[in-house]
Enzyme design. Structure first.
Site, short mmCIF file in Angstrom:
data_model
loop_
_atom_site.label_atom_id
_atom_site.label_comp_id
_atom_site.label_asym_id
_atom_site.label_seq_id
_atom_site.Cartn_x
_atom_site.Cartn_y
_atom_site.Cartn_z
N ALA A 1 -2.68 3.83 3.92
CA ALA A 1 -3.58 4.77 4.77
C ALA A 1 -3.43 6.16 4.45
O ALA A 1 -4.30 7.51 4.05
CB ALA A 1 -2.95 4.53 6.35
N SER A 2 -2.01 6.84 4.07
CA SER A 2 -1.74 8.01 3.86
C SER A 2 -1.86 8.04 1.96
O SER A 2 -2.11 9.13 1.67
CB SER A 2 -0.84 8.28 4.59
OG SER A 2 0.21 8.16 3.92
N ASP B 1 -0.59 -5.77 2.47
CA ASP B 1 0.44 -4.78 2.52
C ASP B 1 1.76 -4.86 2.88
O ASP B 1 3.67 -5.76 2.29
CB ASP B 1 0.47 -3.42 1.84
CG ASP B 1 -0.26 -3.05 3.78
OD1 ASP B 1 -0.10 -3.87 4.64
OD2 ASP B 1 -0.39 -0.60 3.25
N THR C 1 3.00 3.44 8.26
CA THR C 1 2.38 3.70 9.56
C THR C 1 1.40 2.59 9.90
O THR C 1 2.31 2.99 11.24
CB THR C 1 0.68 3.88 8.34
OG1 THR C 1 0.80 4.58 7.46
CG2 THR C 1 0.22 4.14 9.69
N GLN D 1 3.05 11.23 11.30
CA GLN D 1 2.60 11.43 9.99
C GLN D 1 1.73 12.50 10.82
O GLN D 1 1.37 13.55 10.51
CB GLN D 1 1.67 10.35 9.53
CG GLN D 1 2.94 8.97 9.15
CD GLN D 1 2.55 7.87 8.22
OE1 GLN D 1 0.77 7.73 8.53
NE2 GLN D 1 3.36 7.42 7.97
#
Length: 475
Positions: free
Chosen positions: A11-12, A235, A257, A302
């Protein structure tokens, strides 16, 4: 020597890595790293898939520049998000992020048409508002009527590279549309959202060769010859494949995440108790199931870091937290308010205030609150996991970037009394690579590959200090 490329997109951030197998070791090198994130476009939070494709190609071009002319490639990303393609194979709209608020209230609306119990009996998948089932339910009907093909994000990227449309099973299972008994998309649930089976490509197993990269699609890039293999495209499926567990009494925590806490099973568990505890039966590689609980995870940290303008590294935040007295506050890490708030720190503070707790003010207090809350959640879920599976959980293996947080690992060991192992942090990429290696005959099966993973990547051991946390030897 064969070369294996892994595209691992979270996601990041995203990465292209290159793996080889020699002298009993899996060597992994990062070739290219890039940022990722959803952004606001109009009224929706969306992903830029054209950008992701360009970064994959950039990574492959770097592999070619390194003198490698031939390799295989596997792609894994997050789950549940998808792309609608029209009759020309073009996206009908941007890929919407699962964190967008468009599905708020969708579970209740669907439950008015078909009971949640029935959906769970069919699919064995936990209820999350962002599941593909609910995303499709809120799509504009005219867009669905224009849709010829629906592809999950990693399958869409594979399609852009090869021209082949497939639906890999580990990611497909996350949609809450696959029937546990038949292994196919459930016709009743498809009809519920206004779709039919023809709008989805064939389901394939992880380890299937999809096709070759079409270099003529990308004349601006100098690329190697690439054979694309469908790995565990979710993932978490790749992360679990890359977890070096042995026997039947280990649990995994894929810590990124999201925190995915569970056990690898040969059969799904879709009992009433599993439904009530909101556990999920996602498809794993090689006919396994990932019986697990979704926990909010490092997203909380995060976002705290982002609210602090990234003034501290994650290691510095952990050090500040270590200086704070533990267990002064606890938040419900899975509360919907933390899924995508405007300001994570203010949301944490508001929760503490509303629940009559002292308000964390300093960065150390805020981070300590998150880590303690995660550890307590892990403790509770490990107890439930043992009850639901009927197995004694003797050790927990934490993989992914969250495994680098020694403070959290030790807290979990102290709370549970069990042995906690941390590593490998690159489990997702490793799992991606070993599925490709198994397909090419480097290993006979996943058990053999896991022994090599364990020998290649030393893990750090955390034992209970038998302190005031009140740990138990086993859950």
């Amino acid at each position: 020597m064969n070369c294996y490329a892994a595209v691992d997109i979270g996601a990041s951030s995203g990465r292209v890595l290159l793996g080889t197998y020699q002298d009993g070791r899996i060597d992994l090198a990062e070739i290219h790293r890039f940022k990722n994130g959803f952004f606001r476009k109009g009224f929706l939070d969306v992903w830029d898939t054209d950008y992701l494709l360009k970064e994959i190609l950039t990574g492959l071009a770097k592999i070619k520049q390194a003198g490698i002319d031939t390799c295989t490639l596997g792609i894994d990303t997050w789950a549940v998000d998808y792309c609608l393609l029209d009759g020309e194979g073009q996206p009908i709209h941007d890929v919407v992020s699962y964190r967008d608020h468009r599905t708020d209230g969708a579970i209740d609306k669907v439950a008015e048409l078909i009971s949640k119990e029935t959906i769970y009996q069919k699919t064995g998948i936990q209820f999350q508002p962002f599941n593909t089932l609910f995303q499709l339910f809120v799509e504009k009907q005219e867009d669905l009527e224009r849709t010829e093909t629906i592809l999950m994000v990693p399958d869409y990227l594979t399609y852009r590279l090869t021209g082949e449309k497939v639906l890999e099973k580990t990611n497909a299972s996350s949609m809450q549309l696959v029937n546990l008994e038949t292994g196919e998309l459930d016709e009743e649930l498809l009809a519920l959202v206004g779709l039919n089976r023809k709008q989805f490509p064939p389901l394939i197993e992880a380890g299937t060769v999809v096709g070759s990269l079409k270099q003529e699609f990308f004349p601006e890039f100098d690329l190697p010859e690439v054979e694309v293999i469908a790995v565990g495209t979710h993932d978490t499926a790749s992360a679990v494949a890359g977890t070096p567990g042995e026997g039947d009494n280990w649990a995994y925590l894929s810590s990124g995440t999201w925190s995915l806490l569970g056990m690898e099973m040969e059969e799904p568990i879709s009992t009433t108790a599993a439904y009530q505890e909101n556990y999920t039966n996602e498809g794993g590689v090689y006919d396994t199931y990932r019986f697990l609980k979704n926990i909010m995870g490092m997203w909380l940290i995060q976002e705290v870091s982002r609210m602090l303008d990234h003034r501290y590294t994650f290691a510095e935040l952990a050090q500040l937290a270590a200086e704070v007295e533990p267990f002064q506050r606890e938040i419900d890490v899975n509360h919907p308010r933390f899924l995508n708030p405007e300001h994570m720190i203010e949301e944490i503070q508001a929760y503490c205030q509303e629940t009559g707790q002292s308000i964390p003010e300093t960065p150390g207090e805020i981070v300590r609150c998150v880590y303690d809350s995660l550890a307590l959640c892990y403790q509770r879920e490990l107890q439930k996991l043992a009850e639901l599976t009927g197995k004694e959980v003797e050790e927990l293996i934490i993989v992914g970037g969250g495994g680098n947080v020694a403070l959290l690992n030790q807290t979990v060991a102290d709370l549970t009394g069990m042995t906690v192992w941390a590593g490998p942090s690159e489990a997702t990429a490793v799992g991606n690579i070993v599925v490709q290696m198994i397909q090419k005959g480097e290993f006979t099966d996943l058990a053999e590959a896991r022994k090599v993973i364990k020998n290649t990547y030393p893990m750090k051991k955390f034992e209970s200090n038998n302190n005031e946390y009140g740990g138990r030897k086993n859950v």
